[in-house]
Design a protein around this motif. Structure first.
Motif, PDB file in Angstrom:
ATOM      1  N   GLU A 104       0.941  -0.999  -0.079  1.00  0.00           N
ATOM      2  CA  GLU A 104      -0.104  -0.014   0.067  1.00  0.00           C
ATOM      3  C   GLU A 104       0.863   1.350  -0.203  1.00  0.00           C
ATOM      4  N   VAL A 105       2.030   1.173   0.848  1.00  0.00           N
ATOM      5  CA  VAL A 105       2.816   2.377   0.735  1.00  0.00           C
ATOM      6  C   VAL A 105       3.707   2.584  -0.520  1.00  0.00           C
ATOM      7  N   TYR A 106       4.010   1.483  -1.130  1.00  0.00           N
ATOM      8  CA  TYR A 106       5.014   1.782  -2.405  1.00  0.00           C
ATOM      9  C   TYR A 106       4.068   2.046  -3.399  1.00  0.00           C
ATOM     10  N   GLU A 107       2.740   1.705  -3.548  1.00  0.00           N
ATOM     11  CA  GLU A 107       1.940   2.095  -4.488  1.00  0.00           C
ATOM     12  C   GLU A 107       1.451   3.191  -4.688  1.00  0.00           C
ATOM     13  N   LYS A 108       1.272   3.953  -3.501  1.00  0.00           N
ATOM     14  CA  LYS A 108       0.999   5.167  -3.344  1.00  0.00           C
ATOM     15  C   LYS A 108       2.184   6.063  -3.721  1.00  0.00           C
ATOM     16  N   LYS A 109       3.426   5.819  -3.322  1.00  0.00           N
ATOM     17  CA  LYS A 109       4.403   6.743  -3.538  1.00  0.00           C
ATOM     18  C   LYS A 109       4.867   6.262  -5.239  1.00  0.00           C
ATOM     19  N   TYR A 110       4.455   5.203  -5.786  1.00  0.00           N
ATOM     20  CA  TYR A 110       4.820   4.971  -7.175  1.00  0.00           C
ATOM     21  C   TYR A 110       3.752   5.781  -7.811  1.00  0.00           C
ATOM     22  N   ALA A 111       2.394   6.072  -7.510  1.00  0.00           N
ATOM     23  CA  ALA A 111       1.643   7.060  -8.221  1.00  0.00           C
ATOM     24  C   ALA A 111       2.079   8.460  -7.935  1.00  0.00           C
ATOM     25  N   GLU A 112       2.677   8.601  -7.068  1.00  0.00           N
ATOM     26  CA  GLU A 112       3.321   9.979  -7.156  1.00  0.00           C
ATOM     27  C   GLU A 112       4.170  10.530  -7.983  1.00  0.00           C
ATOM     28  N   VAL A 113       5.253   9.282  -8.183  1.00  0.00           N
ATOM     29  CA  VAL A 113       6.278   9.398  -8.897  1.00  0.00           C
ATOM     30  C   VAL A 113       5.905   9.405 -10.590  1.00  0.00           C
ATOM     31  N   THR A 114       4.976   8.466 -10.860  1.00  0.00           N
ATOM     32  CA  THR A 114       4.387   8.511 -12.255  1.00  0.00           C
ATOM     33  C   THR A 114       3.692   9.498 -12.574  1.00  0.00           C
TER      34      THR A 114
END
Length: 224
Positions: free
Chosen positions: A110-120
């Motif tokens: 859940e943490v990495y998916e949120k941060k991934y969305a911010e980066v992309t």
């Protein structure tokens, strides 16, 4: 340029480029291979095709898979320096290849998916990108439950149709089959184009098992 068997390599590359040119922005392409068929040259030509058309490339690198591809490229006679200016979203792992824009842990989905969305989101604001995804099957092997696997697959689904990118999920189908056979069916269902790589006497054969483009659906081509 021809091989000793008489095959025209340049013609095969042009045919592969023609397939890539037929893809539409928003597509999610599933490129399947087995453990004895290296997809490194496929990645090389996807990146080369993108660069020749001035498309930025962003690679999602799960658990150091890109390092393996880079090593295979070099040993097969392809110049891995093509990766030097490719932006890399590194998800787990520690080996540096390419221009790493961020490192994200994968132990908390859940943490990495949120941060991934911010980066992309930040990258997509700069324009459309070609987005190879490497080692996603390794992440699924680490999942603790079917619920966690479905969460990861839902993360893929969220980006299907996003016209800021064309994604290439390069997947070792044997890993998927041995871990959870239904995963391959769900990935194929979500993908807009499914291409299977098979090693045959004539070379690597690409079979287009599924495509939203009827003109290429069902076709086969020999590739290097």
């Amino acid at each position: 340029m021809r091989t000793s068997s008489g095959r025209d390599i340049m013609s095969e590359i042009e045919e592969f480029y023609s397939l890539l040119d037929s893809l539409k922005w928003g597509e999610t392409v599933l490129l399947e291979h087995d453990s004895l068929t290296s997809p490194a040259q496929g990645l090389y030509y996807i990146i080369k095709w993108a660069m020749e058309r001035n498309y930025p490339v962003v690679v999602d690198d799960f658990l150091d898979t890109l390092y393996l591809y880079a090593t295979h490229m070099k040993l097969a006679g392809f110049n891995p320096s093509i990766l030097n200016n490719v932006k890399i979203i590194k998800l787990g792992g520690k080996l540096k290849v390419g221009d790493i824009v961020t490192r994200l842990p994968v132990n908390e989905p859940e943490v990495y998916e949120k941060k991934y969305a911010e980066v992309t989101d930040s990258l997509f604001k700069q324009g459309k990108v070609i987005n190879p995804v490497l080692g996603f099957e390794r992440l699924l092997v680490l999942a603790n439950s079917n619920q966690e696997i479905l969460m990861e697959l839902n993360g893929v689904l969220e980006y299907v149709g996003n016209e800021k990118r064309i994604a290439f999920y390069i997947i070792n189908e044997e890993v998927i089959e041995k871990s959870n056979p239904y995963i391959e069916f769900l990935l194929r269902e979500m993908a807009t184009t499914v291409v299977k790589m098979s090693k045959k006497e004539s070379g690597i054969v690409l079979s287009i098992l599924k495509s939203v483009n009827n003109e290429v659906d069902g076709k086969e081509m020999t590739f290097l």
